[in-house]
Design a protein around this motif. Structure first.
Motif, short mmCIF file in Angstrom:
data_model
loop_
_atom_site.label_atom_id
_atom_site.label_comp_id
_atom_site.label_asym_id
_atom_site.label_seq_id
_atom_site.Cartn_x
_atom_site.Cartn_y
_atom_site.Cartn_z
N ARG A 74 68.41 -16.82 -23.48
CA ARG A 74 67.87 -17.76 -24.47
C ARG A 74 68.73 -17.81 -25.73
N GLU A 78 70.97 -23.17 -24.43
CA GLU A 78 69.81 -23.94 -24.87
C GLU A 78 69.59 -25.13 -23.96
N TYR A 81 64.37 -28.16 -24.34
CA TYR A 81 63.38 -27.77 -25.34
C TYR A 81 63.43 -26.26 -25.55
N ARG A 82 62.88 -25.83 -26.69
CA ARG A 82 62.74 -24.41 -26.98
C ARG A 82 61.33 -24.18 -27.50
N PRO A 90 56.53 -26.97 -27.02
CA PRO A 90 57.95 -27.34 -26.85
C PRO A 90 58.49 -28.07 -28.09
N TYR A 282 56.86 -27.69 -20.87
CA TYR A 282 56.88 -26.22 -20.98
C TYR A 282 57.89 -25.64 -19.99
N GLN A 285 61.49 -25.65 -21.21
CA GLN A 285 61.97 -24.68 -22.18
C GLN A 285 62.18 -23.30 -21.55
#
Length: 645
Positions: A74, A78, A81-82, A90, A282, A285
């Protein structure tokens, strides 16, 4: 995500600083602390240091499965989304927006993601929609062998068909010829041909399977495919018979153009789903969906492409250097699109497996963030401002290998489950607020009522075992409990060993180091195996769909067609209330047959120095380094607060 670490591992504590918290001593902790202190002393300290718990198995996003690997991936890469560090909602990353009105079709099946035109790789080249398309093709390719392919294959149109190598007459197909420049490397691929599949011949012949290959896959290697290529009929097989006009191929798969992943424009990515999926952002990410750099992988191959001197990333950090069984040092990526918002310049992720050593390093000031302090000190930590605790979207459980007797008998499995005193494990061993688990889905999700297995009842367990044909354990062979090396896992296994011995069952314990443990459970070379799972997204499905028949994370040998159908129905149900009822019915089935034995729901526990900013407790125990900063302007006052525990 596989929960590899033992949260709140009980271990002995060394005397130096720990004696203020707990009066026991352990020679091994002293030696370990001396080693790490010496190691730290040879380097200038990083701006922020945390204990990552173990040596990461890999840093290839398509290969990793555990928390230690995920934290590093992580930081390096990237995706679209994060997660918000507080709410886990998200947040736009490589994608410009998360607003469904801007990216989702009216039928809820097609996402069109606008990408950041200013994002670049650490080598200066732009990050484009084609990078995502290629990276996801690599993730789904059967030769990659990703355990997390289902993040895409379960939802994206035709992705499962591509991954499984399923083709039917009439399908557009892609054929890879055996002309790779490096035969053992998937990329760059050999010469590619494209055409229309006309016919499949399935000779009834035996063959030699490669390691880990199923009988079905072994048989398919003999199949003969007739394909129309550029107007001509040609025949292909992975293992062509001799003396016939059949060309050898490495793979014959559905043409990836048929998969619902399309680069419409350098900065516009389209994803077509099989059915509406309310939690799809979700999934986007999750670290397996990040893009990887094609030219880097094709130049160096696996695993050389992830070496510090070779790896090309698009995330907030790069690898400065790596010392095996010591640390990974990260440095800020100056070319990251949001570099101005990243405060940390250097970060050390330490591979300290002993929570005792890690705790001493934290209290000595060598570590700024210590996940999972030993449970013996939890009562003394509660109330300290540097101690963070929160119910977690994660579960600790045991798998039964139902392909082996006596675990093929659900009565035996239920007897063993009902004989385990989970309350005692939580209160006497763990002691950090963990809750006994009788369901797979943790009780932290709103709008979902979990289906529970029968609770602890030793007499009922004895009756079930007798009903299965083993009164007082007579006639039952010795059982082995497998766990990865950890004092915490051992103490839990010993408690369960004692519980099962009360049934008259002979129980042996076996521990393996992390990577060997993963391999052993994947090959199902066990009787009963410790496991843990951290939800990948806030939905019951992240726990239940692990156990569909043949699922890559199932690893029990269990399957139930009714369960599979319910999971499939839930993916296609758009009404939220109906969907939750369907998932509840699925959980009732698995808790009734008990191929897995829930033990307790994790509590995330972390020690974080008061001068650390941007660290928030959340249900997935995710703490992005992009949000963390260090402010030691009030360090003396903060240390007085710590020492007052």
């Amino acid at each position: 995500m596989v929960a590899d670490r033992s949260l709140n591992r009980p271990e002995l504590l060394m005397p130096k600083i720990i004696r203020k918290l707990f009066p026991l001593a352990a020679f091994v902790a002293v030696v370990g602390a001396m080693f790490w202190a010496t190691s730290l002393g040879t380097l200038p300290p990083a701006e922020f240091t945390f204990n990552n718990g173990t040596e990461p198995k890999s840093l290839d996003p398509a290969q990793v499965t555990g928390s230690p690997e995920g934290r590093i991936v992580r930081a390096l890469f990237e995706g679209l989304y994060r997660p918000d560090p507080e709410t886990l909602e998200p947040l736009p990353a490589m994608a410009l927006t998360a607003n469904p009105d801007e990216i989702l079709s009216k039928d809820g099946r097609i996402y069109t993601f606008p990408l950041r035109s200013g994002a670049v790789w650490s080598d200066g080249h732009p990050v484009t929609a084609e990078d995502f398309r290629w990276s996801w093709q690599r993730l789904l390719h059967p030769e990659t062998g990703s355990q997390y392919h289902f993040v895409l294959s379960a939802y994206v149109l035709n992705a499962a068909k591509y991954h499984a190598g399923i083709v039917d007459p009439g399908d557009p197909v892609e054929i890879e010829l055996p002309t790779r420049s490096r035969s053992q490397q998937l990329f760059p691929r050999g010469k590619m041909l494209y055409g229309k599949l006309l016919e499949i011949e399935r000779p009834n012949q035996s063959g030699v399977a490669i390691e880990g290959e199923s009988n079905e896959s072994k048989s398919k290697r003999k199949w003969i495919y007739t394909v129309e290529v550029d107007g001509a009929k040609r025949r292909f097989s992975q293992q062509p018979p001799p003396s016939q006009n059949i060309e050898k191929c490495l793979h014959l798969l559905l043409n990836f153009d048929q998969v619902g992943i399309r680069a419409l424009h350098p900065y516009r990515l389209e994803v077509e789903l099989k059915s509406p999926t309310p939690y799809f952002l979700y999934l986007m990410q999750f670290y397996v969906t990040v893009p990887v750099n094609r030219s880097c992988i094709e130049q160096y191959g696996y695993p050389d492409w992830i070496r510090p001197e070779n790896i090309v990333v698009n995330g907030p950090f790069q690898i400065d250097f790596r010392r095996l069984r010591d640390r990974i040092r990260l440095k800020k990526n100056a070319l990251y699109w949001d570099a101005a918002s990243v405060d940390l310049q250097t970060v050390d992720a330490l591979a300290v497996e002993s929570s005792t050593t890690g705790l001493n390093m934290y209290l000595d000031g060598d570590v700024d963030w210590m996940p999972s302090p030993p449970s013996e000190v939890i009562p003394r930590l509660e109330g300290r401002r540097d101690y963070h605790s929160m119910s977690s979207l994660s579960i600790y459980f045991y798998r039964f290998n139902v392909t082996r007797e006596p675990f093929d008998n659900p009565l035996v499995r239920m007897a063993l489950s009902r004989a385990v005193d989970r309350e005692r494990i939580c209160k006497a061993i763990l002691r950090a607020g963990q809750e006994p688990a009788y369901s797979l889905v943790p009780p932290v999700l709103p709008h979902y009522a979990a289906a529970k297995a029968p609770d602890y009842n030793l007499e009922a367990a004895r009756r079930l075992l007798a009903q299965a044909g083993y009164p007082d354990g007579r006639g039952l062979r010795s059982i082995e409990i497998l766990f990865n090396t950890s004092d915490g896992h051992r103490k839990i296994a010993e408690a369960i060993q004692q519980d099962w011995q009360r049934l008259g069952v002979d129980v042996r314990l076996r521990n393996l180091e992390w990577q060997t443990y993963l391999s052993t459970t994947r090959k199902m070379e066990y009787d009963v195996a410790r496991a843990g799972w951290i939800g990948d997204y806030p939905d019951p499905n992240t726990f239940l769909d692990l156990f569909v028949t043949g699922g890559v994370q199932n690893e029990t040998g269990w399957g139930n067609s009714d369960f599979d159908q319910l999971i499939d129905r839930a993916t296609r149900e758009s009404n939220p209330e109906k969907r939750m009822r369907i998932l509840h019915q699925a959980e009732e089935i698995i808790m009734g047959e008990i191929p897995v034995m829930p033990l307790y729901f994790y509590v995330s526990t972390n020690l974080v120095k008061p001068y650390v900013r941007g660290f928030f407790s959340n249900s997935q125990d995710l703490h992005p380094l992009t949000n963390i900063s260090v402010d030691k302007s009030g360090e003396k006052e903060d240390r007085r607060g710590e020492d007052g525990a």
